[in-house]
Design a protein around this motif. Structure first.
Motif, PDB file in Angstrom:
ATOM      1  N   ALA A  33      39.180  60.272  56.072  1.00  0.00           N
ATOM      2  CA  ALA A  33      38.903  59.436  54.895  1.00  0.00           C
ATOM      3  C   ALA A  33      37.418  59.528  54.561  1.00  0.00           C
ATOM      4  CB  ALA A  33      39.289  57.984  55.196  1.00  0.00           C
ATOM      5  N   PRO A  34      37.039  59.214  53.316  1.00  0.00           N
ATOM      6  CA  PRO A  34      35.630  59.221  52.940  1.00  0.00           C
ATOM      7  C   PRO A  34      34.812  58.257  53.794  1.00  0.00           C
ATOM      8  CG  PRO A  34      37.033  59.040  50.999  1.00  0.00           C
ATOM      9  CD  PRO A  34      37.918  58.861  52.201  1.00  0.00           C
ATOM     10  N   GLY A  35      33.519  58.531  53.895  1.00  0.00           N
ATOM     11  CA  GLY A  35      32.655  57.708  54.729  1.00  0.00           C
ATOM     12  C   GLY A  35      31.592  56.939  53.971  1.00  0.00           C
ATOM     13  N   CYS A  36      31.665  56.919  52.652  1.00  0.00           N
ATOM     14  CA  CYS A  36      30.636  56.238  51.859  1.00  0.00           C
ATOM     15  C   CYS A  36      31.142  54.936  51.244  1.00  0.00           C
ATOM     16  CB  CYS A  36      30.120  57.161  50.761  1.00  0.00           C
ATOM     17  SG  CYS A  36      29.147  58.545  51.348  1.00  0.00           S
ATOM     18  N   GLY A  37      32.242  54.409  51.736  1.00  0.00           N
ATOM     19  CA  GLY A  37      32.745  53.129  51.252  1.00  0.00           C
ATOM     20  C   GLY A  37      33.052  53.093  49.761  1.00  0.00           C
ATOM     21  N   GLY A  38      33.493  54.204  49.210  1.00  0.00           N
ATOM     22  CA  GLY A  38      33.808  54.248  47.786  1.00  0.00           C
ATOM     23  C   GLY A  38      32.624  54.599  46.894  1.00  0.00           C
ATOM     24  N   ASP A  39      31.445  54.748  47.484  1.00  0.00           N
ATOM     25  CA  ASP A  39      30.238  55.029  46.702  1.00  0.00           C
ATOM     26  C   ASP A  39      29.841  56.502  46.703  1.00  0.00           C
ATOM     27  OD1 ASP A  39      29.940  52.360  45.983  1.00  0.00           O
ATOM     28  OD2 ASP A  39      28.716  51.904  47.750  1.00  0.00           O
ATOM     29  N   GLN A  40      30.710  57.399  47.215  1.00  0.00           N
ATOM     30  CA  GLN A  40      30.328  58.798  47.328  1.00  0.00           C
ATOM     31  C   GLN A  40      29.973  59.431  45.992  1.00  0.00           C
ATOM     32  OE1 GLN A  40      33.083  57.486  48.673  1.00  0.00           O
ATOM     33  NE2 GLN A  40      34.852  58.356  47.648  1.00  0.00           N
ATOM     34  N   GLY A  41      30.649  59.051  44.928  1.00  0.00           N
ATOM     35  CA  GLY A  41      30.360  59.615  43.613  1.00  0.00           C
ATOM     36  C   GLY A  41      28.979  59.242  43.112  1.00  0.00           C
ATOM     37  N   ILE A  42      28.653  57.971  43.175  1.00  0.00           N
ATOM     38  CA  ILE A  42      27.340  57.533  42.689  1.00  0.00           C
ATOM     39  C   ILE A  42      26.225  58.040  43.595  1.00  0.00           C
ATOM     40  CG2 ILE A  42      27.312  55.243  43.803  1.00  0.00           C
ATOM     41  CD1 ILE A  42      26.059  55.984  40.263  1.00  0.00           C
ATOM     42  N   LEU A  43      26.480  58.093  44.904  1.00  0.00           N
ATOM     43  CA  LEU A  43      25.477  58.629  45.828  1.00  0.00           C
ATOM     44  C   LEU A  43      25.257  60.117  45.591  1.00  0.00           C
ATOM     45  CD1 LEU A  43      26.506  56.725  49.076  1.00  0.00           C
ATOM     46  CD2 LEU A  43      24.384  56.425  47.777  1.00  0.00           C
ATOM     47  N   GLY A  44      26.341  60.837  45.349  1.00  0.00           N
ATOM     48  CA  GLY A  44      26.213  62.257  45.049  1.00  0.00           C
ATOM     49  C   GLY A  44      25.479  62.495  43.739  1.00  0.00           C
ATOM     50  N   ALA A  45      25.755  61.663  42.742  1.00  0.00           N
ATOM     51  CA  ALA A  45      25.044  61.786  41.461  1.00  0.00           C
ATOM     52  C   ALA A  45      23.560  61.507  41.659  1.00  0.00           C
ATOM     53  CB  ALA A  45      25.647  60.825  40.436  1.00  0.00           C
TER      54      ALA A  45
END
Length: 189
Positions: free
Chosen positions: A168-180
């Motif tokens: 499962a992802p490890g950014c708590g649902g924030d991977q998109g904004i963190l990647g941006a």
């Protein structure tokens, strides 16, 4: 923007328009590619240069990082997305949580996908996110099916720890904004 069904946007210089208006360097990519970047820089793939992030929700898409570089991949939306599940079974995925047949088929599709990703890209980790993956029973099915489809052909330390390899992802649902944010940081560098 190259091709799009939105005719007015075809051929539009989106990046240049933002860069000119803001007076700063601008970069953009797909939502799933920046989610992959977010996981590689901040999440469960931190320090890994070869990883795949797959989102299974309204659509299905993959962000692929090879040798530290984002690639562009294809999808299997017509089989495994939330709308495909609803069309096949007549109900949204959330209402099918207790139907083992639904998740066996979905797990099979996603297991085939993961086996193909292993064979094509040899990632050091595969991250499965998106709304459909809230059906947590899917992870075990996908892991099992991936190994079945690989049939012992590929032997790596990562596959021996399949629980960590397909995760499962490890950014708590924030991977998109963190990647941006990381994409923006790289544009400034």
């Amino acid at each position: 923007i190259l091709q799009t069904p939105k005719l007015a946007w075809r051929g539009y210089g989106l990046r240049a328009a933002f860069a000119d208006a803001l007076g700063i360097p601008v970069a953009y990519d797909t939502d799933v590619n920046v989610a992959c970047l977010g996981e590689v820089v901040f999440g469960c793939c931190k320090g890994i240069e070869d990883a795949v992030y797959v989102t299974i929700g309204t659509g299905v898409g993959a962000g692929v990082m090879c040798a530290g570089r984002l690639l562009h991949a294809s999808c299997l939306e017509g089989l495994a997305s939330g709308p495909a599940i609803a069309a096949r079974w007549g109900k949204p995925a959330a209402e099918l949580a207790d139907n083992a047949e639904v998740w066996a088929l979905e797990g099979d599709y996603l297991g085939q996908m993961c086996a193909n990703l292993v064979l094509m890209y040899s990632p050091r980790r595969i991250v499965l996110g998106g709304g459909v993956m809230h059906q947590e029973q899917l992870y075990g099915i996908v892991r099992k099916k991936t190994l079945e489809y690989l049939g012992g052909y590929i032997q790596t330390a990562e596959l021996k720890d399949i629980e960590s390899y397909i995760c499962a992802p490890g950014c708590g649902g924030d991977q998109g904004i963190l990647g941006a944010a990381e994409l923006a940081r790289r544009a400034l560098a």
